[in-house]
Design an enzyme around this catalytic site. Structure first.
Site, PDB file in Angstrom:
ATOM      1  N   ASP A 105       4.741  33.140 -14.309  1.00  0.00           N
ATOM      2  CA  ASP A 105       4.903  32.074 -13.344  1.00  0.00           C
ATOM      3  C   ASP A 105       4.139  30.846 -13.843  1.00  0.00           C
ATOM      4  OD1 ASP A 105       5.556  31.876 -10.109  1.00  0.00           O
ATOM      5  OD2 ASP A 105       3.915  30.584 -10.741  1.00  0.00           O
ATOM      6  N   ILE A 106       4.760  29.662 -13.742  1.00  0.00           N
ATOM      7  CA  ILE A 106       4.076  28.436 -14.167  1.00  0.00           C
ATOM      8  C   ILE A 106       2.999  28.091 -13.141  1.00  0.00           C
ATOM      9  CG2 ILE A 106       4.331  25.990 -14.734  1.00  0.00           C
ATOM     10  CD1 ILE A 106       7.248  26.556 -15.432  1.00  0.00           C
TER      11      ILE A 106
ATOM     12  N   ASP B 132      11.837  20.054 -14.253  1.00  0.00           N
ATOM     13  CA  ASP B 132      12.922  20.742 -14.964  1.00  0.00           C
ATOM     14  C   ASP B 132      12.625  20.841 -16.455  1.00  0.00           C
ATOM     15  OD1 ASP B 132      14.279  21.032 -12.610  1.00  0.00           O
ATOM     16  OD2 ASP B 132      15.760  19.460 -13.012  1.00  0.00           O
TER      17      ASP B 132
ATOM     18  N   GLU C 173      10.025  28.670 -10.624  1.00  0.00           N
ATOM     19  CA  GLU C 173       9.251  28.649 -11.864  1.00  0.00           C
ATOM     20  C   GLU C 173       8.848  30.040 -12.319  1.00  0.00           C
ATOM     21  OE1 GLU C 173       6.247  28.048  -8.469  1.00  0.00           O
ATOM     22  OE2 GLU C 173       8.378  27.727  -8.886  1.00  0.00           O
TER      23      GLU C 173
END
Length: 298
Positions: A170-171, A187, A209
């Site tokens: 996960d970002i 994006d 994300e």
């Protein structure tokens, strides 16, 4: 195209192969229809099945029906039946059994090539529709549904006693990137992350994300090493979007397949490990085998 050809006569197989191969087609010929079906099932490159109705041990109609079931499992496949006895009943039975086309045996060169051109048009269109149905439009990765299905298929092949691992990532602070720099930069960050996920495995965008990786035949220790390498690669990314390049990090959760497991269970444990990584500082790799994660899972 890759074509599977089935007939009881080796003379017929040789004659039709001689018509097809000079036009650039790859032909795999069988006199045994059961062996042909097994080959088609396990060879994704096959686009056309041409079978006589008079084959054995599976009859031609049964072979058509079985091949059509394979084609319905999200793969492009065009089925052509052929018979020396062309009549309305044979044609109707073949089409009702899942055939796309019917030709006389032996086929004339011009008719055969014309029908294969039609097969190529249709299977190309089918491939594109399948790609669109399975692919996340932003990243080109598998979407969530396709990711889960392919992971389940891999789990069946691995079996209870095989090796398989999962990584969820996960970002970190992704909302902040969107809020401060806009969704276009968000994006771009997602696309930059997905480019780093060029691995030999099943890779998908699970939403927003978050990304998932399933690694058949890889132990948990191997998955941890891969996740650690990916964490460093994400940390080194620089995204254009402001006066200075934007940096980001990702958090990772890793889990390992166990006897009697399910894909849902495997991913759930990785998700718990990912949550642990997020709540204990981010930019970390946490394994589901750790004491903290086991305590949360319990």
């Amino acid at each position: 195209m890759h074509i599977v050809l089935v007939d009881t006569s080796r003379v017929v197989l040789k004659m039709i192969s001689a018509l097809l191969e000079p036009n650039g087609h790859t032909v795999t010929a069988f006199t045994d229809s059961a062996e042909a079906l097994d080959y088609v099932e396990n060879t994704a490159s096959v686009r056309v099945l041409i079978t006589s109705l008079e084959v054995r041990p599976l009859g031609g109609l049964e072979l058509c029906w079985s091949a059509r079931l394979l084609a319905e499992a999200n793969r492009p496949l065009y089925v052509i039946t052929m018979s020396s006895a062309r009549n309305a009943r044979n044609l109707a039975e073949a089409l009702d059994s899942g055939a796309d086309d019917f030709i006389e045996k032996p086929p004339g060169p011009e008719e055969l090539h014309a029908r294969l051109r039609a097969a190529e048009r249709l299977t190309t269109m089918q491939s594109e529709l399948i790609r669109l149905a399975e692919t996340d439009s932003l990243t080109g990765l598998l979407n969530r549904r396709a990711f889960l299905q392919k992971s389940r298929d891999a789990a069946e092949r691995v079996g209870d006693h095989g090796k398989m691992s999962a990584i969820l990532l996960d970002i970190d602070h992704f909302k902040r990137i969107n809020d401060e720099y806009g969704h276009d930069v968000g994006d771009a960050a997602i696309q930059a992350v997905c480019r780093e996920l060029a691995l030999d495995g099943i890779i998908g965008r699970l939403g927003g994300e978050e990304f998932g990786i399933v690694l058949p035949h890889r132990a948990g220790t191997e998955a941890e090493a891969i996740a650690t390498r990916l964490r460093r690669a994400m940390e080194a990314l620089r995204i254009r979007g402001g006066r200075v390049p934007i940096r980001l990090t990702c958090s990772f959760g890793v889990s390992e397949w166990s006897e009697g497991d399910t894909v849902e269970g495997l991913l759930k444990r990785a998700d718990i490990a990912l949550y642990e990584a997020k709540t204990t500082g981010r930019n970390r790799v946490v394994s589901a085998a750790s004491d903290l994660v086991l305590a949360r899972a319990g």
